[in-house]
Design a protein around this motif. Structure first.
Motif, PDB file in Angstrom:
ATOM      1  N   TYR A   1      69.321  47.854  56.211  1.00 41.57           N
ATOM      2  CA  TYR A   1      68.298  48.372  55.298  1.00 41.57           C
ATOM      3  C   TYR A   1      66.897  48.110  55.842  1.00 41.57           C
ATOM      4  CZ  TYR A   1      66.148  49.449  50.752  1.00 41.57           C
ATOM      5  OH  TYR A   1      65.407  49.991  49.743  1.00 41.57           O
ATOM      6  N   LEU A   2      66.659  46.902  56.329  1.00 46.50           N
ATOM      7  CA  LEU A   2      65.334  46.559  56.852  1.00 46.50           C
ATOM      8  C   LEU A   2      65.027  47.315  58.148  1.00 46.50           C
ATOM      9  CD1 LEU A   2      65.249  42.721  56.080  1.00 46.50           C
ATOM     10  CD2 LEU A   2      64.109  44.585  54.829  1.00 46.50           C
ATOM     11  N   LYS A   3      66.037  47.556  58.974  1.00 45.49           N
ATOM     12  CA  LYS A   3      65.833  48.326  60.209  1.00 45.49           C
ATOM     13  C   LYS A   3      65.405  49.758  59.912  1.00 45.49           C
ATOM     14  CE  LYS A   3      69.151  45.867  63.002  1.00 45.49           C
ATOM     15  NZ  LYS A   3      70.502  45.919  63.557  1.00 45.49           N
ATOM     16  N   ARG A   4      65.775  50.244  58.746  1.00 46.42           N
ATOM     17  CA  ARG A   4      65.438  51.616  58.359  1.00 46.42           C
ATOM     18  C   ARG A   4      64.020  51.713  57.800  1.00 46.42           C
ATOM     19  NH1 ARG A   4      70.186  54.928  57.735  1.00 46.42           N
ATOM     20  NH2 ARG A   4      72.032  53.704  58.234  1.00 46.42           N
ATOM     21  N   GLY A   5      63.284  50.596  57.823  1.00 47.98           N
ATOM     22  CA  GLY A   5      61.890  50.635  57.428  1.00 47.98           C
ATOM     23  C   GLY A   5      61.575  50.014  56.079  1.00 47.98           C
ATOM     24  N   ALA A   6      62.561  49.548  55.353  1.00 48.47           N
ATOM     25  CA  ALA A   6      62.299  48.909  54.060  1.00 48.47           C
ATOM     26  C   ALA A   6      61.527  47.613  54.282  1.00 48.47           C
ATOM     27  CB  ALA A   6      63.608  48.618  53.338  1.00 48.47           C
ATOM     28  N   VAL A   7      60.685  47.274  53.342  1.00 48.49           N
ATOM     29  CA  VAL A   7      59.897  46.045  53.413  1.00 48.49           C
ATOM     30  C   VAL A   7      60.457  45.012  52.439  1.00 48.49           C
ATOM     31  CG1 VAL A   7      57.588  45.073  53.084  1.00 48.49           C
ATOM     32  CG2 VAL A   7      57.856  47.356  54.073  1.00 48.49           C
ATOM     33  N   ARG A   8      60.978  45.483  51.316  1.00 47.06           N
ATOM     34  CA  ARG A   8      61.543  44.609  50.287  1.00 47.06           C
ATOM     35  C   ARG A   8      62.987  45.033  50.036  1.00 47.06           C
ATOM     36  NH1 ARG A   8      59.137  40.295  48.416  1.00 47.06           N
ATOM     37  NH2 ARG A   8      59.741  40.726  46.303  1.00 47.06           N
TER      38      ARG A   8
ATOM     39  N   GLU B   1      67.823  31.334  54.879  1.00 44.83           N
ATOM     40  CA  GLU B   1      68.065  30.180  55.759  1.00 44.83           C
ATOM     41  C   GLU B   1      68.530  30.643  57.137  1.00 44.83           C
ATOM     42  OE1 GLU B   1      71.535  26.866  55.863  1.00 44.83           O
ATOM     43  OE2 GLU B   1      70.358  26.916  54.015  1.00 44.83           O
ATOM     44  N   ARG B   2      69.405  31.642  57.158  1.00 47.94           N
ATOM     45  CA  ARG B   2      69.936  32.143  58.423  1.00 47.94           C
ATOM     46  C   ARG B   2      68.987  33.113  59.114  1.00 47.94           C
ATOM     47  NH1 ARG B   2      76.230  32.185  58.444  1.00 47.94           N
ATOM     48  NH2 ARG B   2      75.923  34.023  59.730  1.00 47.94           N
ATOM     49  N   HIS B   3      68.108  33.748  58.329  1.00 46.89           N
ATOM     50  CA  HIS B   3      67.164  34.738  58.870  1.00 46.89           C
ATOM     51  C   HIS B   3      65.789  34.499  58.252  1.00 46.89           C
ATOM     52  CE1 HIS B   3      70.473  37.137  60.556  1.00 46.89           C
ATOM     53  NE2 HIS B   3      71.113  36.796  59.453  1.00 46.89           N
ATOM     54  N   PRO B   4      65.071  33.487  58.705  1.00 48.29           N
ATOM     55  CA  PRO B   4      63.754  33.181  58.113  1.00 48.29           C
ATOM     56  C   PRO B   4      62.793  34.366  58.131  1.00 48.29           C
ATOM     57  CG  PRO B   4      64.420  31.474  59.670  1.00 48.29           C
ATOM     58  CD  PRO B   4      65.423  32.582  59.781  1.00 48.29           C
ATOM     59  N   GLU B   5      62.972  35.275  59.064  1.00 44.74           N
ATOM     60  CA  GLU B   5      62.103  36.445  59.150  1.00 44.74           C
ATOM     61  C   GLU B   5      62.261  37.370  57.936  1.00 44.74           C
ATOM     62  OE1 GLU B   5      65.923  37.647  61.342  1.00 44.74           O
ATOM     63  OE2 GLU B   5      64.786  35.826  60.991  1.00 44.74           O
ATOM     64  N   TRP B   6      63.314  37.171  57.147  1.00 48.14           N
ATOM     65  CA  TRP B   6      63.544  37.977  55.944  1.00 48.14           C
ATOM     66  C   TRP B   6      62.905  37.376  54.697  1.00 48.14           C
ATOM     67  CZ3 TRP B   6      69.522  39.107  56.555  1.00 48.14           C
ATOM     68  CH2 TRP B   6      69.709  39.978  57.653  1.00 48.14           C
TER      69      TRP B   6
END
Length: 114
Positions: A51-58, A97-102
């Protein structure tokens, strides 16, 4: 254990196993469910990443839960998938925790109960 590959790369649906129900707190119930079903976190990671790779921010964990429920229902037969809504906040915390960038993609509120 049934394994079904979904059309999202890396998303694999497996037979769900339920805890015995003896855990006293929501956190303890979640930990037992997660231990029995580590694929759920992996599926949520796959859905979030896609979902985030497709450009979503939230992204909302409620949406992810419903997508996972729908995909599970359409990929399996005869196995009722029960994903407790009480676990949503715990899964968000594991994802971050596993993906702090999220961190900025999810809204995290204080836990009201253990």
């Amino acid at each position: 254990m049934a394994v079904v590959q979904d059309e999202i790369p890396g998303l694999v649906i497996r037979t769900v196993r339920q805890p015995d129900g003896k855990a006293a707190t929501i956190q303890a119930q979640f930990e037992e469910f997660h231990q029995l079903n580590p694929w759920v976190l992996q599926a949520l990671e796959s859905l979030t990443g896609d979902y985030l790779k497709r450009g979503a921010v939230r992204v909302g964990i409620g949406m992810l839960f419903e997508v996972l429920r729908w995909r599970y229902a359409t990929a399996t037969a005869g196995d009722e998938f029960r994903l407790n809504n009480n676990y949503r906040s715990r899964y968000v915390r594991l994802l971050i925790e596993r993906h702090p960038e999220w961190q900025s993609a999810f809204e995290v509120r204080a836990l009201r109960t253990n």
